[in-house]
Design a protein around this motif. Structure first.
Motif, mmCIF file in Angstrom:
data_model
loop_
_atom_site.group_PDB
_atom_site.id
_atom_site.type_symbol
_atom_site.label_atom_id
_atom_site.label_comp_id
_atom_site.label_asym_id
_atom_site.label_seq_id
_atom_site.Cartn_x
_atom_site.Cartn_y
_atom_site.Cartn_z
ATOM 1 N N THR A 81 5.718 9.918 4.101
ATOM 2 C CA THR A 81 6.070 10.844 3.014
ATOM 3 C C THR A 81 6.801 12.038 3.605
ATOM 4 O OG1 THR A 81 4.048 10.183 1.861
ATOM 5 C CG2 THR A 81 5.188 12.139 1.041
ATOM 6 N N ARG A 82 8.132 12.012 3.537
ATOM 7 C CA ARG A 82 8.944 13.097 4.087
ATOM 8 C C ARG A 82 9.663 13.797 2.925
ATOM 9 N NH1 ARG A 82 9.594 12.860 9.552
ATOM 10 N NH2 ARG A 82 11.677 13.812 9.477
ATOM 11 N N LEU B 189 10.730 16.202 -9.100
ATOM 12 C CA LEU B 189 10.037 15.624 -7.951
ATOM 13 C C LEU B 189 8.734 15.012 -8.431
ATOM 14 C CD1 LEU B 189 9.528 15.213 -4.893
ATOM 15 C CD2 LEU B 189 8.519 17.518 -4.874
ATOM 16 N N MET B 190 8.594 13.696 -8.235
ATOM 17 C CA MET B 190 7.372 12.991 -8.618
ATOM 18 C C MET B 190 6.683 12.520 -7.347
ATOM 19 S SD MET B 190 8.610 10.873 -11.996
ATOM 20 C CE MET B 190 6.908 10.656 -12.515
ATOM 21 N N THR B 191 5.550 13.115 -7.044
ATOM 22 C CA THR B 191 4.850 12.813 -5.795
ATOM 23 C C THR B 191 3.351 12.856 -6.034
ATOM 24 O OG1 THR B 191 4.544 13.503 -3.496
ATOM 25 C CG2 THR B 191 4.901 15.244 -5.112
ATOM 26 N N ASP B 192 2.636 12.153 -5.179
ATOM 27 C CA ASP B 192 1.185 12.123 -5.313
ATOM 28 C C ASP B 192 0.505 12.236 -3.950
ATOM 29 O OD1 ASP B 192 -0.872 12.166 -7.126
ATOM 30 O OD2 ASP B 192 -1.314 10.040 -6.940
ATOM 31 N N SER B 193 1.217 12.780 -2.970
ATOM 32 C CA SER B 193 0.626 12.963 -1.643
ATOM 33 C C SER B 193 1.313 14.127 -0.943
ATOM 34 C CB SER B 193 0.759 11.693 -0.793
ATOM 35 O OG SER B 193 2.116 11.312 -0.664
ATOM 36 N N GLY B 194 0.627 14.737 -0.004
ATOM 37 C CA GLY B 194 1.188 15.843 0.731
ATOM 38 C C GLY B 194 2.315 15.392 1.654
ATOM 39 N N SER B 195 3.268 16.291 1.889
ATOM 40 C CA SER B 195 4.418 15.947 2.721
ATOM 41 C C SER B 195 4.009 15.915 4.194
ATOM 42 C CB SER B 195 5.543 16.954 2.502
ATOM 43 O OG SER B 195 6.634 16.664 3.341
ATOM 44 N N SER C 235 10.722 7.903 1.006
ATOM 45 C CA SER C 235 9.499 7.727 1.800
ATOM 46 C C SER C 235 9.819 8.289 3.181
ATOM 47 C CB SER C 235 9.063 6.264 1.832
ATOM 48 O OG SER C 235 10.140 5.426 2.238
ATOM 49 N N ASP C 236 9.983 7.388 4.197
ATOM 50 C CA ASP C 236 10.513 7.860 5.486
ATOM 51 C C ASP C 236 11.993 8.209 5.360
ATOM 52 O OD1 ASP C 236 8.271 7.736 7.193
ATOM 53 O OD2 ASP C 236 8.393 5.560 7.165
ATOM 54 N N ASP C 237 12.689 7.403 4.574
ATOM 55 C CA ASP C 237 14.110 7.592 4.343
ATOM 56 C C ASP C 237 14.344 7.891 2.868
ATOM 57 O OD1 ASP C 237 14.857 7.058 7.020
ATOM 58 O OD2 ASP C 237 14.614 4.908 6.653
ATOM 59 N N VAL C 238 15.581 8.183 2.551
ATOM 60 C CA VAL C 238 15.957 8.495 1.167
ATOM 61 C C VAL C 238 16.952 7.458 0.694
ATOM 62 C CG1 VAL C 238 16.825 10.264 -0.406
ATOM 63 C CG2 VAL C 238 15.642 10.943 1.690
ATOM 64 N N ARG C 239 16.723 6.942 -0.512
ATOM 65 C CA ARG C 239 17.609 5.909 -1.057
ATOM 66 C C ARG C 239 18.121 6.353 -2.420
ATOM 67 N NH1 ARG C 239 18.571 0.330 -0.849
ATOM 68 N NH2 ARG C 239 19.012 -0.626 -2.868
#
Length: 830
Positions: free
Chosen positions: A453-454, A486-492, A421-425
């Protein structure tokens, strides 16, 4: 329904005063009104009762639905083939009614399906009875099953009273009409509701004569009378015709147990089940005493008194019984469907599985979608606030189902999990799990984080730390291909172009999974539209599991990408296609082309459009990159006019699939014609000419109006791809690529098509080829010869060749030397 009214009840109105007469009249009218209301309500209730009756069961078999299905299936499989006389006695009285009579006919019809009707084996006859019996047809009237069934269908309802006893006496007197001697077993099947208006005692005499009687109830039968009719043991000879398959099973189970015939299939067994049989009876019930008016001849005035009131109600009487039925082994008993699939039996040995999403690639729902390729696979899952908790849980469900569908203990794939999200885990490093259940637990343990969303930051992170414990440098290569899903549903919210290029430059393949609205963004991230997976609604996400599996494995095996191929598209741009549909064809060519590795060493693509004009939009050697091909396809104009597919194919044969235009010797070649077939009448011969020259021809035909003509162009069903409409073209891109790639993997004939120009003759030699030229020079006869042609280079009369044999023999050593020099020169240049 009827009302009880005492026979002596009278209402007398004697002359009296006007006031008295009016008072009595009003009281009587009020009493009649209240009685009429009560009677009306009871009539309505009775009508509702009768409306509900057809949905009730007069016999219930105490078994689960699976057992009932097995009983019905076994009933369809049972057959009786022996010498036996079968006589149907059908109740055609008014108490049965025309509807139930038709069901009786259907039951007899169904029984005949399991009888081997033949003059030497089973004979069938029918008697219908009501007030009197009527012979419909005797046992020797119809020798075949079809004739008997056709005659049963034509039986007409007789009507009348229910004189079952008289019908039985008729059989006692007449015997079995058309039957054989007493050594042949005789079976009487009585179909009735069991409400005879006389005694059924003659049934005992028939049974004493050795006749086996089955009593089959129709509608709401009187079971006690059916038991009087049936042979012993009565439980095995009393059936209910409304459940056709069950009754057929019961009848043939009894015939097998009494050794009349062996109707139970091998491997099946007879079981007993508790039955509950119901009879609908009319019961008289006392409802109480009501005030009524009475009078007599001796009285001077009417008087009131209490009168008893009764009603007649239709009630069920239940009878416990035992039913004997045959059950056959169910192919679903062994639970052949895995992963939650539902097994549906189809006969004794066959079945089919209804598989959950992601498991449909195997008949038993086994994970046949298994990843048979070796990759390091990392799921990069968005967990931002834009996705929401619901969307994040949907991603988890997708990953869980994907793992269950494609991974087995032997699958050579290492999986890792990352949330961003903001960070990566890092949820789980690649391959750091003991078994698949532990991997599933890690997926279940992922917690929604929320935030921004970064995506760019997440891609940079997994590139550096996702696949190794130390950063991945340009000069460090893992053994296995590396794939990020990459699984995403919103613009970066941050820049993603450079991080994505950075990832791809380090030979990490990105596969993007997201909503349809993100398609362009995902294409930029993956760098290849063929590595983008989109869905129109969240409910369709799970259906993309097979797509993800195929795209992951295409990274490892490269599929058709590693095969050398010269491919030419012939695109119909005529009036029959139209301007709007032409752009759909153009999009189809563009989407198909990106699935090939386009360069001089692997795949070359050419494009020909045809309508009122014939044009080579670009030749095989015009472009050497996929980007250039895409740009060129986007510029292809619509032509219009009348199409000639035959002319287009001749043009491809003579001026496109040639060495001069970039066709490579030793490389498989294919032509793809995309048309609705309107201009294909002249294409059969040119298409055959192309195929004879070793070039495969595929046809994508839109609509089915010209299917026969298109099939002649394709040459076989395998090379024909029928598409219902132009809108459906996008669903057949992978189908076409798969078919073309199968051709690309076939063995190559180096001389087909011939690489020799100017009528040179190609000959195979030691795994290579050479061109024998006449008046031309060069490895492929591409250069005009500067030396004057010798007589040997020119064709001559046959007589001259015969007369000059001696001279040819004298010159043979010199000719051999020249041929050897030419071969060395050709092999060197080649």
């Amino acid at each position: 329904m009827s009302e009880y009214v005492p026979s002596h009840w009278q209402i007398l109105i004697y002359p009296a005063s006007r006031a008295l007469r009016c008072r009595i009249h009003n009281q009587v009218r009020g009493w009649f009104a209240s009685m009429a209301l009560a009677v009306s309500l009871r009539l309505i209730c009775t009508a509702l009762l009768f409306q509900a009756l057809p949905s009730d069961c007069a016999q219930e078999l105490h078994a689960n639905q699976e057992t009932i299905v097995k009983i019905n299936t076994a009933g369809l499989l049972m057959q009786c083939s022996t010498a036996v006389d079968v006589l149907f006695l059908l109740d055609g009285s008014y108490s049965i009614g025309k509807g139930s009579f038709e069901r009786s006919k259907h039951f007899a019809f169904k029984l005949c399906d399991a009888l081997d009707i033949n003059p030497e084996r089973v004979r069938v006859g029918v008697i219908q009875y009501s007030s009197t019996p009527r012979l419909e047809f005797s046992l020797n009237s119809y020798p075949t099953k079809d004739e008997v069934k056709e005659r049963i269908k034509k039986l007409s309802f007789k009507g009348g009273s229910t004189q079952t006893g008289q019908a039985l006496k008729y059989i006692l007197r007449k015997g079995f009409p058309g039957g054989r001697n007493a050594t042949v077993p005789r079976i009487l099947i009585v179909l009735t509701d069991g409400k005879s208006q006389g005694t059924v005692q003659p049934a005992s005499q028939l049974k004493e004569e050795g006749i086996t009687i089955f009593a089959v109830g129709i509608k709401y039968p009187r079971w006690d009378e059916l038991h009087m009719l049936a042979s012993l043991p009565t439980e095995q000879h009393v059936l209910f015709a409304e459940h056709f398959d069950d009754a057929v099973n019961g009848l043939y189970t009894t015939l097998t147990s009494t050794t009349f015939c062996t109707a139970v299939p091998s491997g099946c067994k007879v079981v007993s089940r508790t039955c509950e049989r119901k009879t609908l009876e009319t019961v008289k019930e006392f409802k109480g005493n009501f005030m009524c008016w009475k009078g007599s001849k001796g009285s001077t005035a009417p008087h009131t008194t209490l009168c008893p009131y009764y009603s007649w109600n239709r009630v069920y009487r239940k009878h416990q019984a035992t039913c004997y039925r045959t059950i056959c082994p169910d192919p679903c008993d062994s639970q052949p469907c895995h992963n939650g699939g539902t097994c549906i039996p189809d006969g004794l040995e066959k079945y089919r599985c209804v598989c959950p999403m992601g498991f449909g690639g195997d008949p038993n729902c086994a994970p046949k979608l298994s990843l048979d390729c070796s990759v390091d696979l990392l799921f990069l899952v968005e967990g931002s606030s834009n996705v929401s908790l619901e969307g994040f849980l949907r991603y988890k469900s997708f990953m869980r189902r994907f793992v269950q569908a494609v991974l087995t203990p032997d699958t050579p794939v290492n999986v890792g999990l990352v949330q961003y999200s903001d960070d990566v885990r890092m949820e789980m490093k690649i391959g750091e799990y003991r078994d698949i259940p532990e991997l599933l637990q890690s997926i279940d343990g992922m917690r929604y984080r929320g935030g921004g969303t970064r995506t760019g930051k997440a891609l940079s992170y997994v590139t550096q730390f996702g696949f190794k414990s130390t950063p991945v440098f340009a000069d460090v290569q893992d053994d296995l291909p590396r794939v990020v899903v990459l699984m995403t549903d919103s613009g970066s919210e941050d820049s993603v172009t450079e991080p994505a290029r950075y990832t791809r430059d380090r030979e990490i393949f990105i596969i993007g999974v997201g909503g349809e609205f993100l398609k362009e963004d995902l294409n930029k991230i993956t760098g290849n539209p063929q590595r983008t997976i989109t869905y129109s609604s969240p409910q369709h996400l799970l259906s993309r599991i097979p797509d993800l599996r195929s795209k992951i494995c295409s990274v490892d095996s490269q599929g058709c990408l590693a095969q050398s191929l010269d491919l030419v598209f012939a695109l119909d741009a005529s009036d029959d296609v139209g301007n709007e549909n032409f752009y759909r064809l153009r999009d189809f060519v563009r989407s198909t082309s990106v699935q090939f590795d386009i360069n001089r060493d692997v795949t070359q693509i050419g494009l020909v459009t045809y309508g009122r004009e014939l044009s080579t939009t670009f030749a095989l050697d015009t472009y050497d990159s996929g980007t250039s091909i895409m740009q060129a396809i986007n510029q292809v104009p619509y032509i219009g006019g009348r199409a000639s597919t035959g002319s287009a194919l001749l043009h491809i044969h003579d001026k496109v699939m040639t060495v001069q235009k970039g066709a490579r010797p030793g490389v498989n070649k294919a032509v793809v014609v995309i048309t609705d077939g309107a201009g294909g009448d002249d294409a059969a011969v040119p298409s055959q000419r192309i195929r004879n020259n070793g070039i495969s021809v595929f046809v994508v035909g839109i609509g089915d109006a010209q299917r026969d003509a298109l099939l002649k162009i394709a040459g076989s069903e395998d090379h024909m791809i029928p598409v219902a409409s132009y809108e459906d073209l996008k669903y057949f891109e992978d189908v076409l690529v798969q078919k073309v790639c199968e051709e690309a993997k076939k063995a190559v004939n180096l001389c087909k098509p011939s690489p020799c120009m100017n009528d040179g003759i190609c000959t195979l030699r030691n795994g290579s080829y050479r061109c024998e030229c006449r008046g031309w020079e060069g490895p492929h006869c591409e250069n005009r010869s500067t030396r004057p042609p010798s007589r040997g280079d020119l064709p001559g009369p046959a007589g001259l060749r015969i007369n000059n044999r001696r001279q040819q023999k004298h010159n043979k050593p010199h000719q051999r030397m020249r041929v050897r020099q030419r071969r060395l020169h050709a092999d060197h240049n080649h």
